[in-house]
Design an enzyme around this catalytic site. Structure first.
Site, PDB file in Angstrom:
ATOM      1  N   HIS A 269       2.688   6.389  -4.811  1.00 56.96           N
ATOM      2  CA  HIS A 269       4.114   6.305  -5.128  1.00 56.96           C
ATOM      3  C   HIS A 269       4.529   4.907  -5.549  1.00 56.96           C
ATOM      4  CE1 HIS A 269       5.921   4.529  -1.426  1.00 56.96           C
ATOM      5  NE2 HIS A 269       5.070   5.248  -0.744  1.00 56.96           N
ATOM      6  N   ASP A 281       2.971  -0.832   1.148  1.00 56.33           N
ATOM      7  CA  ASP A 281       3.536   0.532   1.107  1.00 56.33           C
ATOM      8  C   ASP A 281       4.486   0.656  -0.076  1.00 56.33           C
ATOM      9  OD1 ASP A 281       4.654   2.984   1.524  1.00 56.33           O
ATOM     10  OD2 ASP A 281       5.795   2.394   3.288  1.00 56.33           O
ATOM     11  N   GLU A 313       9.242   8.635  -3.163  1.00 52.05           N
ATOM     12  CA  GLU A 313       8.469   9.126  -2.018  1.00 52.05           C
ATOM     13  C   GLU A 313       9.200   8.807  -0.737  1.00 52.05           C
ATOM     14  OE1 GLU A 313       5.082   8.742   1.063  1.00 52.05           O
ATOM     15  OE2 GLU A 313       6.841   7.559   0.604  1.00 52.05           O
ATOM     16  N   GLU A 314       9.789   7.602  -0.701  1.00 52.75           N
ATOM     17  CA  GLU A 314      10.433   7.146   0.533  1.00 52.75           C
ATOM     18  C   GLU A 314      11.673   7.965   0.865  1.00 52.75           C
ATOM     19  OE1 GLU A 314       8.918   5.375   2.442  1.00 52.75           O
ATOM     20  OE2 GLU A 314       7.757   3.820   1.428  1.00 52.75           O
ATOM     21  N   ASP A 342      -2.336   5.756  -0.890  1.00 53.60           N
ATOM     22  CA  ASP A 342      -1.146   4.985  -0.605  1.00 53.60           C
ATOM     23  C   ASP A 342      -1.392   4.143   0.619  1.00 53.60           C
ATOM     24  OD1 ASP A 342       0.584   5.450  -2.581  1.00 53.60           O
ATOM     25  OD2 ASP A 342       1.575   7.135  -1.626  1.00 53.60           O
ATOM     26  N   HIS A 440       7.684  -0.837   6.234  1.00 53.25           N
ATOM     27  CA  HIS A 440       9.091  -0.563   5.901  1.00 53.25           C
ATOM     28  C   HIS A 440      10.016  -1.738   6.153  1.00 53.25           C
ATOM     29  CE1 HIS A 440       8.748   4.094   5.756  1.00 53.25           C
ATOM     30  NE2 HIS A 440       8.034   3.470   4.849  1.00 53.25           N
TER      31      HIS A 440
HETATM   32  C1  LIG Z   1       6.587   7.216   3.400  1.00 52.66           C
HETATM   33  C2  LIG Z   1       5.725   6.037   3.265  1.00 52.66           C
HETATM   34  O1  LIG Z   1       5.916   5.113   3.943  1.00 52.66           O
HETATM   35  N1  LIG Z   1       4.806   6.070   2.323  1.00 52.66           N
HETATM   36  C3  LIG Z   1       3.438   6.490   2.439  1.00 52.66           C
HETATM   37  C4  LIG Z   1       2.542   5.347   2.081  1.00 52.66           C
HETATM   38  O2  LIG Z   1       1.224   5.740   2.248  1.00 52.66           O
HETATM   39  C5  LIG Z   1       0.855   6.166   3.525  1.00 52.66           C
HETATM   40  C6  LIG Z   1      -0.579   6.439   3.550  1.00 52.66           C
HETATM   41  O3  LIG Z   1      -0.920   7.364   2.570  1.00 52.66           O
HETATM   42  C7  LIG Z   1       1.663   7.365   3.897  1.00 52.66           C
HETATM   43  O4  LIG Z   1       1.345   7.758   5.210  1.00 52.66           O
HETATM   44  C8  LIG Z   1       3.107   7.042   3.800  1.00 52.66           C
HETATM   45  O5  LIG Z   1       3.842   8.207   3.985  1.00 52.66           O
HETATM   46 ZN   LIG Z   2       7.048   4.020   3.359  1.00 55.54          ZN
END
Ligand SMILES: CC(=O)N[C@H]1CO[C@H](CO)[C@@H](O)[C@@H]1O
Ligand SMILES: [Zn+2]
Ligand SMILES: *[C@@H]1O[C@H](CO)[C@@H](O)[C@H](O)[C@H]1NC(C)=O
Ligand SMILES: *[C@@H]1O[C@H](CO)[C@@H](O)[C@H](O)[C@H]1NC(C)=O
Ligand SMILES: *[C@@H]1O[C@H](CO)[C@@H](O)[C@H](O)[C@H]1NC(C)=O
Ligand SMILES: *[C@@H]1O[C@H](CO)[C@@H](O)[C@H](O)[C@H]1NC(C)=O
Ligand SMILES: *[C@@H]1O[C@H](CO)[C@@H](O)[C@H](O)[C@H]1NC(C)=O
Length: 508
Positions: A269, A281, A313-314, A342, A440
């Protein structure tokens, strides 16, 4: 599940080197040139260099500066991220690349509340409107779930409401219907209310929302006691918020070469959380796939390769969900597998492979997911890096692919979870510390990247893509049973955010 036999590993290596020598290398023809060498895991891995990965990551950090340190979807910085990816892909003339653009609701904000000369720890409600209100506090009767609970004295004042029985959104809309200027909701337990939501963007059947914040039960009870004792308390609520539809895009890039009835798909993402630049992330996943995509033009392959750079995605797997639900059954059938990469450079990194065969967590992916898991297990064995299974729970962009019964897999380096003592030995990490202490947060920047772990993982992604681009042996290709309705898209906005980011959902 961690029973990789060395025989299988040798067999894999044997196949790879046979193909290495059987194809003439070094061609410089067009995209269909038969003179290009067939991609192999070894050759593609050799193309992956940390300097290029870091260059992309630095570029993403620069983009985040355009939007005050975030690359949340719909921001200038996110759009710049997309242009960067598409621009580099277009230059290769090796992909058919499209933006898949659609609108999605964006909601972000924060609230402060002060009264009686002190400021209270306050949280904002998702969908809560912006505003600044200074007025006396008026206690609402019972739990503020009925219009009759709101006294006439609340007009133009701040309604003080206790949590319980009905949804937050109903209370805040009833306060608006009673013509209160703002509302403070206090917990029905001593502690704070975190991550609350009004549940819907508006409630025209109940009333207009007013600027609102949430405080702890202890703070609320003290205010109620003072006001009941006859003291007037004037409060100030200040809410900064953005609630709007934003147009945003996935980038879908498919190689012009390779068999398009058997597509190997890989995704990451492109957006970050509003709170930070999102470099691990999931800038790390974005950059990994971009670098692999830029290296593939040197090779030929049996099967077509498609990249998905997902937006939003978030906000709950929105981009990947949109992609999968808008594909016809016939097009879904052409996608042989989906690989998700990711968060692959966590500072206190683990190496967690999705448990596609369900042997560790009893959540089994569509047939073929077991094969993908083993492919990555073999890679980590060959890289002499310990790997561990992680629950295949759909909590990232592969979720919608699982719902469509497309075999999936991938790995990550860990998020907010805490590294155990045993894991710290495996991975030379810090026990008792999160895999990503900046998960985050604003500090998820360039210094948050673990470059050695990233290189291992980026080569692992190259291994997966090269292996399946050569051959889909082991992946069932017969027509799949009709897909269930994609689960992720049936969820509410708030449930989706919960799914993606672990935020708490409060409805009452
Ligand atoms: C939602 C989030 O924080 N993004 C994804 C980033 O990648 C990791 C590992 O694949 C996911 O667990 C997260 O959901
Ligand atoms: Zn995230
Ligand atoms: C990022 O911005 C800095 C400072 O403006 C600049 O020196 C650097 O070259 C930029 N990096 C990239 C990769 O564009
Ligand atoms: C940028 O972020 C800072 C710190 O988070 C904040 O104080 C400021 O208001 C933000 N500015 C804009 C324009 O959003
Ligand atoms: C980002 O791109 C979308 C889709 O092209 C566009 O509608 C939007 O206005 C852009 N946003 C910003 C902040 O530039
Ligand atoms: C308000 O302030 C007064 C004076 O400082 C204090 O005695 C009182 O407890 C405060 N009330 C609340 C609800 O905090
Ligand atoms: C695994 O999950 C299935 C289906 O939910 C269940 O029937 C079975 O009992 C579970 N097995 C174990 C060992 O937990």
């Amino acid at each position: 599940m961690k029973t990789t036999s060395s025989f299988l590993l040798l067999a894999l290596v044997g196949i790879a080197s046979a193909q290495d020598v059987s194809v003439a290398g070094g061609g410089h023809g067009g995209p269909n040139s038969p003179r290009k060498p067939l991609v192999t895991s070894t050759k593609l891995q050799q193309e992956i260099h940390s300097s290029n990965l870091v260059k992309h990551a630095k570029q993403l950090v620069n983009f985040s500066k355009l939007s005050n340190g975030t690359r949340a979807f719909g921001s200038v910085a996110h759009n710049a991220t997309l242009s960067y990816i598409k621009g580099l892909l277009d230059k290769t003339n090796f992909y058919d690349t499209v933006y898949q653009t659609f609108p999605y609701l964006y909601s972000e904000g924060s609230a402060t509340f002060s009264a009686n000369g002190s400021s209270y720890s306050t949280s904002w409600f998702t969908y809560g409107p912006a505003g600044d209100v200074t007025a006396p506090l008026v206690i609402v009767n019972d739990l503020g779930c009925e219009a009759s609970d709101f006294p006439a004295a609340v007009v133009g004042k701040i309604a003080l409401i206790q949590r319980g029985t009905c949804e937050f959104g109903r209370k805040i809309a009833l306060a608006g219907a009673a013509r209160a200027a703002g509302a403070i909701l206090y917990n029905n337990a001593d502690g704070a209310i975190g991550g609350g939501t009004l549940g819907q963007i508006s409630r025209p059947d109940v009333g207009p929302y007013v600027p609102a914040g949430a405080i702890s039960g202890l703070d609320g009870q003290a205010l109620v006691a003072s006001i009941s004792g006859g003291t007037e308390i004037v409060g100030n609520i200040h809410v900064v918020a953005v609630n709007e539809n934003r147009y945003t895009s996935n980038i879908i890039a498919t190689t012009k070469t390779g068999d398009k009835r058997n597509i190997v798909m890989a995704g990451a993402h492109t957006d970050s959380v509003p709170a930070g630049p999102g470099i691990n992330d999931n800038g790390s996943g974005t950059a990994t796939l971009l670098e692999i995509a830029l290296r593939l033009p040197r090779f030929s392959f049996t099967n077509a390769i498609r990249f998905g750079w997902w937006t939003a995605e978030e906000f709950g797997l929105v981009g990947s969900g949109h992609y999968v639900t808008t594909l016809s059954e016939q097009e879904k059938q052409k996608v042989a597998i989906y690989l998700n990469f990711d968060m692959v450079a966590s500072p206190n990194a683990g190496h967690f492979i999705y448990d596609g065969d369900g042997s560790a967590f009893n959540l089994t992916g569509p047939a073929g997911s077991d094969h993908i898991e083993k492919t990555f297990e073999k890679y980590f064995v060959s890289a002499k890096v310990k790997s561990a299974p992680t629950q295949f729970n759909g909590r990232s962009d592969y979720g919608p692919f699982l719902d469509a019964r497309i075999p999936a897999g991938g790995f990550n380096s860990g998020a907010e979870g805490i590294m155990t003592a045993e894991e710290a030995k495996w991975w030379n990490g810090q026990a008792g510390v999160a895999y990503d202490k900046c998960y985050h947060q604003a500090c998820d920047g360039i210094d948050n990247l673990n470059i050695p772990a990233w290189i291992v993982n980026a080569k692992g992604a190259a291994h997966g893509i090269a292996t399946y681009a050569q051959s889909l042996k082991g992946i069932p290709r017969e027509p799949r049973a009709p897909a269930r309705e994609v689960q992720a898209t049936k969820l509410s906005y708030d449930q989706r955010r919960h799914l993606a980011c672990g935020g708490e959902i409060f409805s009452a």
